[in-house]
Scaffold this motif. Sequence first.
Motif, short mmCIF file in Angstrom:
data_model
loop_
_atom_site.label_atom_id
_atom_site.label_comp_id
_atom_site.label_asym_id
_atom_site.label_seq_id
_atom_site.Cartn_x
_atom_site.Cartn_y
_atom_site.Cartn_z
N ALA A 147 8.32 -3.79 0.40
CA ALA A 147 7.83 -2.70 1.22
C ALA A 147 9.09 -1.78 1.93
O ALA A 147 9.02 -0.77 1.71
N ALA B 86 0.67 -1.27 0.00
CA ALA B 86 -0.04 0.05 0.03
C ALA B 86 0.78 1.32 0.02
O ALA B 86 1.69 1.31 0.93
N ASP C 196 0.05 4.15 0.70
CA ASP C 196 -0.35 4.87 2.03
C ASP C 196 0.87 4.55 3.02
O ASP C 196 1.07 5.48 3.66
N GLU C 197 0.94 3.26 3.16
CA GLU C 197 1.89 2.77 4.32
C GLU C 197 3.33 3.33 3.88
O GLU C 197 3.85 3.82 4.76
N ARG D 172 -5.61 8.23 -2.43
CA ARG D 172 -5.61 7.24 -1.34
C ARG D 172 -5.89 5.59 -1.89
O ARG D 172 -6.43 5.52 -3.06
N TRP E 75 -1.84 1.03 -4.67
CA TRP E 75 -1.33 -0.32 -4.27
C TRP E 75 -0.30 -0.54 -5.59
O TRP E 75 -0.41 -0.44 -6.75
N ILE F 231 9.99 2.13 1.09
CA ILE F 231 10.13 2.85 2.06
C ILE F 231 11.58 3.97 2.29
O ILE F 231 11.47 4.78 2.43
N ALA G 200 3.39 6.94 4.60
CA ALA G 200 3.15 7.21 6.07
C ALA G 200 4.48 6.86 6.76
O ALA G 200 5.05 7.76 7.89
N ALA G 201 4.99 5.78 6.43
CA ALA G 201 6.45 5.28 7.22
C ALA G 201 7.59 6.28 6.74
O ALA G 201 8.45 6.45 7.56
#
Length: 408
Positions: A263, A226, A228-229, A255, A258, A267, A232-233
């Motif tokens: 991940a 995601a 979004d994750e 929003r 995917w 990030i 955010a991270a």
Amino acid sequence: MTLPQIALISLAIGLLIGIALSLVVVWAYRARARMDEETSTTVPEGVTDVLGSMDDAACVIDTSGLVLAASLAAARFGIQVGATLDNPELRQLVRGVRATGGTATESLRITRGGLSLDPRLVSARASVISPRMTLLIIRDVTEQERLDQMRRDFVANTSHELKTPVGAVTLLAEAIESAADDPAQVRIFAARISAEASRLGQLTGRIMSLSRLQADDGLGDVRPVAIDEVIAASIEAHVVQADSAGVDLARGGDRDVWVRGDAQILIEAIGNLVANAIVYSPKGSRVGIGVRADGDIVEIAVSDQGIGIAEADRERIFERFYRADEARSRRTGGTGLGLSIVKHAIQRHGGEVLLWSRPGRGSTFTVRLPRIDSPVSGDVKKEKKRKKKREKKAVKAAAARVRNGETA
């Protein structure tokens, strides 16, 4: 002399004459075969098939420089069947081999398709296959040379970058030893050693990350991720840095988008862009992280209102250890590897990184990745289909019971 003796002598003479005539005929056939071979421009049987299966550029050339047969890859260098070999360096190589009758290999820089741009480094090998024909094989080794040069530069740059913190730690350790009777100085030197050790750890960690990304192995933990994750991270990891620099972090855009990938690597990549944007932004400015879903592509843009990147630096900004602002990078502890890690991380996910920048106005790095359907929405759709099937099944069962009751 008797009649039988005369007959035997005649027979011997006839036999000798027959043998001589046979030798003359054989010699004539061989001479003609040699002449045909020397004057023939017919490509030997099987050579054309071999050329057709070759990945390298290859061709057969006659004594006048005419191309008699060629592989498909030869067209990349402007070599066509029925045309003459234009490149003077290749022609010189072929002439030299034909004069010696052997084989020769040379490294040359030639242009492709007769263009004046894009010179390629090639390994050209010429071999005589008949008195009138020469086989020329051209292997493009430009990419191999580039990779070898990158490895050499990487080793040299890494050694240079490691020398600075290691040398600083050594000098500070000596300073501590000489200032053992001054606790205040010891604390100052100890703090500086800690900072250099942190910088050294960051540098080695990023070198290891870049090495893993450039390895031939695939990504480790590949799964639906995601965005979004990821955003955010990435923001959470740099909130303290942004607060210290007086820079606001703002997230906007679509929003529930995917992608498929690792991940943690994503990030780290987006985090590097956020960290760079904070470093090069003035106090009181804003760093924006926006997401836009565009069909099968998702775009993640990290924008700042900083000093921008000069046009001369944009082509090299993703190179390892390259710093557009050397003084600022040194002051902030930059390693010059962040954007290189971003580029390789995104490429490993099948995407690309685009850059827009204007000096004095800021920069925007846009990451483009292949988009996938939301696995959550997919599960919901599957559950709805299963529910409809159950409802249909229940209706059919009720109808069957009614029919059975009517017939009873």
